[in-house]
Design a protein around this motif. Sequence first.
Motif, PDB file in Angstrom:
ATOM      1  N   THR A 128     -40.795  -2.102 -28.111  1.00 16.40           N
ATOM      2  CA  THR A 128     -41.411  -3.428 -28.004  1.00 16.40           C
ATOM      3  C   THR A 128     -40.490  -4.464 -27.387  1.00 16.40           C
ATOM      4  OG1 THR A 128     -42.890  -2.974 -29.844  1.00 16.40           O
ATOM      5  CG2 THR A 128     -42.514  -5.284 -29.327  1.00 16.40           C
ATOM      6  N   GLY A 129     -39.213  -4.437 -27.741  1.00 13.76           N
ATOM      7  CA  GLY A 129     -38.267  -5.417 -27.197  1.00 13.76           C
ATOM      8  C   GLY A 129     -38.116  -5.336 -25.690  1.00 13.76           C
ATOM      9  N   LEU A 130     -38.378  -4.170 -25.118  1.00 18.49           N
ATOM     10  CA  LEU A 130     -38.246  -4.014 -23.662  1.00 18.49           C
ATOM     11  C   LEU A 130     -39.342  -4.764 -22.911  1.00 18.49           C
ATOM     12  CD1 LEU A 130     -37.396  -0.206 -23.370  1.00 18.49           C
ATOM     13  CD2 LEU A 130     -35.828  -2.155 -23.393  1.00 18.49           C
ATOM     14  N   ARG A 131     -40.478  -4.932 -23.544  1.00 22.78           N
ATOM     15  CA  ARG A 131     -41.603  -5.593 -22.869  1.00 22.78           C
ATOM     16  C   ARG A 131     -41.295  -7.043 -22.500  1.00 22.78           C
ATOM     17  NH1 ARG A 131     -44.908  -1.513 -23.336  1.00 22.78           N
ATOM     18  NH2 ARG A 131     -45.214  -0.412 -25.291  1.00 22.78           N
ATOM     19  N   GLY A 132     -40.331  -7.660 -23.181  1.00 21.05           N
ATOM     20  CA  GLY A 132     -39.974  -9.044 -22.897  1.00 21.05           C
ATOM     21  C   GLY A 132     -38.880  -9.212 -21.854  1.00 21.05           C
ATOM     22  N   LEU A 133     -38.364  -8.104 -21.324  1.00 19.38           N
ATOM     23  CA  LEU A 133     -37.335  -8.198 -20.290  1.00 19.38           C
ATOM     24  C   LEU A 133     -37.891  -8.820 -19.016  1.00 19.38           C
ATOM     25  CD1 LEU A 133     -35.521  -4.751 -20.482  1.00 19.38           C
ATOM     26  CD2 LEU A 133     -34.478  -6.983 -20.846  1.00 19.38           C
ATOM     27  N   ALA A 134     -37.058  -9.603 -18.341  1.00 15.33           N
ATOM     28  CA  ALA A 134     -37.460 -10.161 -17.048  1.00 15.33           C
ATOM     29  C   ALA A 134     -37.743  -9.011 -16.091  1.00 15.33           C
ATOM     30  CB  ALA A 134     -36.353 -11.044 -16.496  1.00 15.33           C
ATOM     31  N   GLY A 135     -38.820  -9.091 -15.366  1.00 18.48           N
ATOM     32  CA  GLY A 135     -39.148  -8.079 -14.370  1.00 18.48           C
ATOM     33  C   GLY A 135     -40.081  -6.991 -14.846  1.00 18.48           C
ATOM     34  N   VAL A 136     -40.341  -6.899 -16.160  1.00 17.13           N
ATOM     35  CA  VAL A 136     -41.245  -5.862 -16.653  1.00 17.13           C
ATOM     36  C   VAL A 136     -42.669  -6.188 -16.229  1.00 17.13           C
ATOM     37  CG1 VAL A 136     -42.298  -4.832 -18.716  1.00 17.13           C
ATOM     38  CG2 VAL A 136     -39.821  -5.101 -18.580  1.00 17.13           C
ATOM     39  N   ILE A 137     -43.322  -5.216 -15.635  1.00 23.80           N
ATOM     40  CA  ILE A 137     -44.718  -5.372 -15.211  1.00 23.80           C
ATOM     41  C   ILE A 137     -45.582  -4.815 -16.335  1.00 23.80           C
ATOM     42  CG2 ILE A 137     -46.429  -4.795 -13.460  1.00 23.80           C
ATOM     43  CD1 ILE A 137     -43.983  -4.196 -11.583  1.00 23.80           C
ATOM     44  N   ALA A 138     -46.303  -5.696 -17.023  1.00 20.88           N
ATOM     45  CA  ALA A 138     -47.034  -5.304 -18.228  1.00 20.88           C
ATOM     46  C   ALA A 138     -48.124  -4.265 -17.961  1.00 20.88           C
ATOM     47  CB  ALA A 138     -47.632  -6.542 -18.891  1.00 20.88           C
ATOM     48  N   LYS A 139     -48.985  -4.533 -17.023  1.00 24.91           N
ATOM     49  CA  LYS A 139     -50.071  -3.606 -16.691  1.00 24.91           C
ATOM     50  C   LYS A 139     -50.079  -3.426 -15.178  1.00 24.91           C
ATOM     51  CE  LYS A 139     -52.715  -4.721 -20.703  1.00 24.91           C
ATOM     52  NZ  LYS A 139     -53.954  -4.761 -21.379  1.00 24.91           N
ATOM     53  N   PRO A 140     -49.233  -2.522 -14.692  1.00 28.59           N
ATOM     54  CA  PRO A 140     -49.052  -2.410 -13.244  1.00 28.59           C
ATOM     55  C   PRO A 140     -50.288  -1.877 -12.504  1.00 28.59           C
ATOM     56  CG  PRO A 140     -47.854  -0.669 -14.376  1.00 28.59           C
ATOM     57  CD  PRO A 140     -48.404  -1.567 -15.429  1.00 28.59           C
ATOM     58  N   GLU A 141     -50.549  -2.505 -11.375  1.00 33.54           N
ATOM     59  CA  GLU A 141     -51.575  -2.033 -10.444  1.00 33.54           C
ATOM     60  C   GLU A 141     -50.924  -0.997  -9.528  1.00 33.54           C
ATOM     61  OE1 GLU A 141     -54.764  -3.066 -10.510  1.00 33.54           O
ATOM     62  OE2 GLU A 141     -54.314  -4.392 -12.208  1.00 33.54           O
ATOM     63  N   ASP A 142     -51.712  -0.269  -8.763  1.00 32.26           N
ATOM     64  CA  ASP A 142     -51.176   0.784  -7.893  1.00 32.26           C
ATOM     65  C   ASP A 142     -50.115   0.271  -6.918  1.00 32.26           C
ATOM     66  OD1 ASP A 142     -52.757   2.627  -9.153  1.00 32.26           O
ATOM     67  OD2 ASP A 142     -54.232   2.776  -7.541  1.00 32.26           O
TER      68      ASP A 142
END
Length: 190
Positions: free
Chosen positions: A72-86
């Motif tokens: 869970t903590g990784l989801r708040g990192l700068a640059g993380v794409i939560a629900k990436p498109e193709d």
Amino acid sequence: MDFRDAGTAQYATLTDMVDLAALFEENALEAVAMVWRCERTPLALRKAVGLAAGNVRIVLSEPEFLGEPLITGLRGLAGVIAKPEDDQLATADAGVTEAFAGVASTGSVCVALGRPLVSVTSLLMPLNIVLLAKERIVARPRDLFDPDCLKGEGLKRNLVFITGPSATADMGPLVHGVHGPHRLLILLLE
């Protein structure tokens, strides 16, 4: 030490004496992977992934073995794409993948395919960051197919073995990153 050809009873005795994590690390480094030992806490994992990836686009695969609280903590990192498109998947810089297991004799990580984004994060991104729990390291590849190893889970999955970054010399000199990640970082969670 190489125990790949040892007899079964003798092998069991020898592996009890060997630090599988240290042997795994030695062989992974020899295969040109990077290995960082990391405390198994959300904060330590977040710091390690942030340091490794820097300020780039990151895609996370869904956790299965390590549990959601750690990831869970990784989801708040700068640059993380939560629900990436193709198109975002095709241009992301780093993928974070959870390892099914590690193999000490080869320094390979074993990734179980099937969960969302596992294939893409482990094979497509230039940097593959693999999270490996220390207790999921086995001595030899064939141990993963023993019904008594890891509750027999290896017999029920599609597995990919990754040993170092992608490399080929098909057309001349050795080139990294042609068929997969340019760099492989294994975070060995203790």
